[in-house]
Design an enzyme around this catalytic site. Structure first.
Site, PDB file in Angstrom:
ATOM      1  N   ASP A  77      30.050  50.053  55.644  1.00 43.39           N
ATOM      2  CA  ASP A  77      30.656  48.727  55.529  1.00 43.39           C
ATOM      3  C   ASP A  77      29.979  48.055  54.346  1.00 43.39           C
ATOM      4  O   ASP A  77      28.785  47.735  54.392  1.00 43.39           O
ATOM      5  CB  ASP A  77      30.422  47.931  56.814  1.00 43.39           C
ATOM      6  N   VAL A  78      30.726  47.821  53.269  1.00 45.03           N
ATOM      7  CA  VAL A  78      30.108  47.331  52.038  1.00 45.03           C
ATOM      8  C   VAL A  78      29.733  45.852  52.096  1.00 45.03           C
ATOM      9  O   VAL A  78      29.174  45.323  51.136  1.00 45.03           O
ATOM     10  CB  VAL A  78      31.021  47.578  50.823  1.00 45.03           C
TER      11      VAL A  78
ATOM     12  N   TYR B 181      41.578  35.359  48.068  1.00 45.08           N
ATOM     13  CA  TYR B 181      41.700  36.583  47.268  1.00 45.08           C
ATOM     14  C   TYR B 181      41.590  36.264  45.779  1.00 45.08           C
ATOM     15  O   TYR B 181      40.854  36.930  45.044  1.00 45.08           O
ATOM     16  CB  TYR B 181      43.028  37.267  47.570  1.00 45.08           C
TER      17      TYR B 181
ATOM     18  N   LYS C 212      38.501  37.525  43.328  1.00 43.82           N
ATOM     19  CA  LYS C 212      38.685  38.387  42.164  1.00 43.82           C
ATOM     20  C   LYS C 212      38.187  37.710  40.894  1.00 43.82           C
ATOM     21  O   LYS C 212      37.596  38.369  40.023  1.00 43.82           O
ATOM     22  CB  LYS C 212      40.160  38.785  42.032  1.00 43.82           C
TER      23      LYS C 212
ATOM     24  N   THR D 264      50.546  51.300  46.287  1.00 46.45           N
ATOM     25  CA  THR D 264      49.554  51.795  47.233  1.00 46.45           C
ATOM     26  C   THR D 264      50.019  51.508  48.653  1.00 46.45           C
ATOM     27  O   THR D 264      51.053  50.874  48.870  1.00 46.45           O
ATOM     28  CB  THR D 264      48.195  51.107  47.004  1.00 46.45           C
TER      29      THR D 264
END
Length: 291
Positions: A78-79, A171, A175, A206
């Site tokens: 889990d980053v 989001y 970013k 994706t």
């Protein structure tokens, strides 16, 4: 020579002996990056939260052309957890004895609402998933790359980091934060031979983007605002990542590069079609949400 429409054969090799860590490597852009780097000879470590997905990707890579000595290993992590990030960075370096690169690809969105209706906990979750995870990767890979005598770090941004995407909440903020982090890190560690750059994908086909119906107003808004009139492939991002990781980009640092078919020349997509049914038309521009 063209092999099929839109694709050409690309010489392989050039990354032999290099070790690279890729977060979020089990699918989509991360898997494409891992496939390309391993094909060119890199010892790739992919990590993610789902072991089965990682192993499937690794098996596919091993079954492809690894004639340049490339390899792949998988690590569940889990980053957003610092101990996990420290562990995967160390394990990635163990493959060759040093770490030469990192692609901080793990990230994602959520909480699609106008800002006055944002859920605070969800906002923070998305920031942690994008910004905190990238910072932790910088923190724990930088000493290893310095020890190796240099290296390349890629932060995966988005067109949403610099072109408005209404209702995307944290989001867009996350970013944009990644891009600023890459610029500052490039300045801080350039004297040690480390390079930090950002990639800004547009609409890439994706699993995440598969949820947008191809006959929807949202999808049409993407195509209308993309000069090349199509959506990208994960491989389009992987080709740029391979260049930035490799020695051919030795004099490139602190930049953010678009991979979006020209979409950033115009405007972002309109996701109002998806948001309005949940909150009501008035709430889109600051009014009260429907009961």
């Amino acid at each position: 020579m063209a092999t099929e429409k839109g694709k050409r054969s690309i010489p392989s090799g050039g990354l032999e002996g290099m070790a690279v860590l890729i977060t979020g490597g089990g699918s989509g852009i991360g898997a494409a990056c891992a496939t390309r780097l391993a094909a060119d000879g890199a010892a790739v470590t992919i990590c993610g939260r789902t072991e089965a997905k990682l192993e499937t990707t690794a098996e596919n890579i091993r079954a492809s052309d690894l004639g340049n000595g490339g390899s792949v290993q998988t690590l569940v992590a889990d980053v957003t957890v610092e101990d996990d990030v420290e562990r995967i960075a160390r394990k990635a370096a163990e493959t060759t004895g040093s770490l030469d690169g990192c692609i901080a690809n793990a990230g994602g969105g959520g909480g699609m609402r106008p800002y006055h209706l944002q859920d605070t906990e969800e906002f923070l979750r998305v920031l942690h998933l994008n910004v905190l995870s990238t910072m932790l990767c910088v923190k724990h890979t930088t000493p290893l790359m310095v020890k190796a005598g240099g290296g390349s770090f890629i932060g995966m941004s988005s067109i949403a980091g610099h072109v408005t995407h209404p209702y995307f909440g944290a989001y867009c903020v996350g970013k944009a934060g990644i891009e600023e982090m890459m610029k500052n890190a490039a300045d801080e560690f350039g004297s040690r031979g480390l390079r930090f750059n950002s990639i800004r994908p547009g609409f890439i086909s994706t699993e995440l983007m598969a949820g947008i119906p191809r006959d929807s107003e949202v999808y049409e808004s993407y195509i209308r605002n993309t000069p090349m009139r199509d959506v990208g492939r994960p491989e389009d991002v992987a080709h740029l990542a391979r260049f930035l990781i490799g020695p051919g980009a030795r004099w490139i640092t602190g930049v953010a590069i678009n991979v979006d078919g020209g979409h950033s020349l115009r405007r972002g997509p309109d996701f109002g079609q998806f948001v309005e049914p949940a909150i009501g038309k008035q709430a889109l521009t600051g009014g009260e949400a429907k009961a």
